[in-house]
Design an enzyme around this catalytic site. Structure first.
Site, PDB file in Angstrom:
ATOM      1  N   PHE A  16       0.851  -1.042  -0.106  1.00  0.00           N
ATOM      2  CA  PHE A  16      -0.081  -0.116   0.054  1.00  0.00           C
ATOM      3  C   PHE A  16       0.598   1.199  -0.028  1.00  0.00           C
ATOM      4  O   PHE A  16       1.723   1.294   0.829  1.00  0.00           O
ATOM      5  CB  PHE A  16      -0.838   0.104   1.405  1.00  0.00           C
ATOM      6  N   GLY A  17       0.585   2.173  -0.964  1.00  0.00           N
ATOM      7  CA  GLY A  17       1.212   3.450  -0.878  1.00  0.00           C
ATOM      8  C   GLY A  17       0.539   4.610  -0.829  1.00  0.00           C
ATOM      9  O   GLY A  17      -0.709   4.640  -1.416  1.00  0.00           O
ATOM     10  N   TYR A  18       0.812   5.504   0.154  1.00  0.00           N
ATOM     11  CA  TYR A  18      -0.141   6.725   0.455  1.00  0.00           C
ATOM     12  C   TYR A  18       0.601   8.018   0.262  1.00  0.00           C
ATOM     13  O   TYR A  18       0.106   9.172   0.385  1.00  0.00           O
ATOM     14  CB  TYR A  18      -0.709   6.476   1.891  1.00  0.00           C
ATOM     15  N   GLY A  19       1.995   7.860  -0.207  1.00  0.00           N
ATOM     16  CA  GLY A  19       2.595   9.154  -0.724  1.00  0.00           C
ATOM     17  C   GLY A  19       3.058   9.044  -2.011  1.00  0.00           C
ATOM     18  O   GLY A  19       2.425   8.719  -3.001  1.00  0.00           O
ATOM     19  N   SER A  20       4.569   8.944  -2.204  1.00  0.00           N
ATOM     20  CA  SER A  20       4.912   9.048  -3.723  1.00  0.00           C
ATOM     21  C   SER A  20       4.766   8.134  -4.476  1.00  0.00           C
ATOM     22  O   SER A  20       4.784   7.624  -5.697  1.00  0.00           O
ATOM     23  CB  SER A  20       6.352   9.515  -3.583  1.00  0.00           C
ATOM     24  N   GLU A 107      13.454   2.774   2.329  1.00  0.00           N
ATOM     25  CA  GLU A 107      12.602   3.248   3.479  1.00  0.00           C
ATOM     26  C   GLU A 107      13.699   3.295   4.880  1.00  0.00           C
ATOM     27  O   GLU A 107      13.101   3.314   5.983  1.00  0.00           O
ATOM     28  CB  GLU A 107      11.628   2.453   3.852  1.00  0.00           C
TER      29      GLU A 107
END
Length: 260
Positions: A16-20, A107
């Site tokens: 899941f990606g919520y930024g770039s 990360e």
């Protein structure tokens, strides 16, 4: 809510990606699904020393804060949507280990691995995803997500929105201007769904646009601490986006959100 343990008995690996990650996907995925997670608030409360800032002048990128903890804090943006929108990617089974290594390298600046239920947007959800997950239609997908928790050294916590906007406008790192990250996130969120906007992101974007207009007009009416130019940054030549060699923090890599 999140869990640090991987999901049991799952043949699929979802990220899941919520930024770039929304607009700059990981390598080796075969499905991309817009949707959301619940129980969190997205905030620009994570310092970035390796992408949108430097160790001497860190930028700001997004992280997720558990809503129950956020509600105990004093936040000038005192409301937040119940859903944190983003994108889930299914990684090819024979590339999972490779992609995990790639993400772990990207990360390193304060983010840790968690797992949380991801809810695909119903009107966009391809039917095959349901059968692949061996779940009932509409059931969430357990996805890996990178989160900068409040106990990591790069977590900065609540900030005055105008001061944060000024900081983002002035910050720059090896991956580029901090304001481009902010505006890229705003655009990416707006493109997911009519419901996928984030007031925190939108307000900061508007504030930064106002700062940019002020600087363009030569009107520097903020305290000196906001007017210092960002430190010079020596940008390296962009590496292949999905080069899986061991990288250093100054290599051209985009923060994922990070899962960012």
């Amino acid at each position: 809510m999140s869990d640090r343990a991987p999901p049991a008995q799952s043949s699929d690996f979802w990220l899941f990606g919520y930024g770039s990650l929304i607009w700059k996907p990981p390598p080796h995925f075969d499905r991309r699904i817009p949707g959301w997670v619940t129980g969190y608030v997205r905030r620009f409360w994570q310092a970035s020393e390796d992408h949108r800032g430097t160790p001497e002048a860190p930028g700001r990128v997004v992280t997720l804060i558990e809503r129950s903890y956020w509600e105990t804090l004093t936040d000038h943006h005192d409301s937040a949507p119940n859903r944190v929108w983003g994108v889930a990617y299914r990684i090819l089974p024979d590339r999972v280990a490779e992609v995990k290594e790639y993400l772990d390298i990207r990360e390193i600046n304060g983010y840790s691995i968690h797992y949380t239920p991801f809810h695909p947007a119903s009107e966009l959800r391809p039917h095959p995803v349901v059968s692949l997950q061996a779940t009932q239609p509409g059931a969430p997908i357990q996805a890996l997500v990178y989160i900068g928790t409040p106990d990591n050294d790069q977590f900065v916590g609540p900030q005055d929105p105008q001061q944060l906007a000024e900081h983002i406008y002035l910050s720059e790192g090896p991956s580029g201007l901090n304001r481009d990250y902010l505006w890229g996130l705003e655009k990416a969120l707006d493109g997911l769904s009519p419901e996928s906007g984030d007031e925190h992101v939108t307000d900061l974007s508007n504030r930064v646009r106002a700062v940019a207009a002020r600087f363009a007009e030569g009107r520097n009416d903020q305290p000196d601490k906001f007017l210092r130019p960002p430190p010079s940054v020596v940008l390296v030549s962009p590496a292949q986006q999905h080069d899986f060699r061991k990288i250093t923090s100054i290599d051209e890599q985009e923060e994922t959100e990070k899962t960012s």
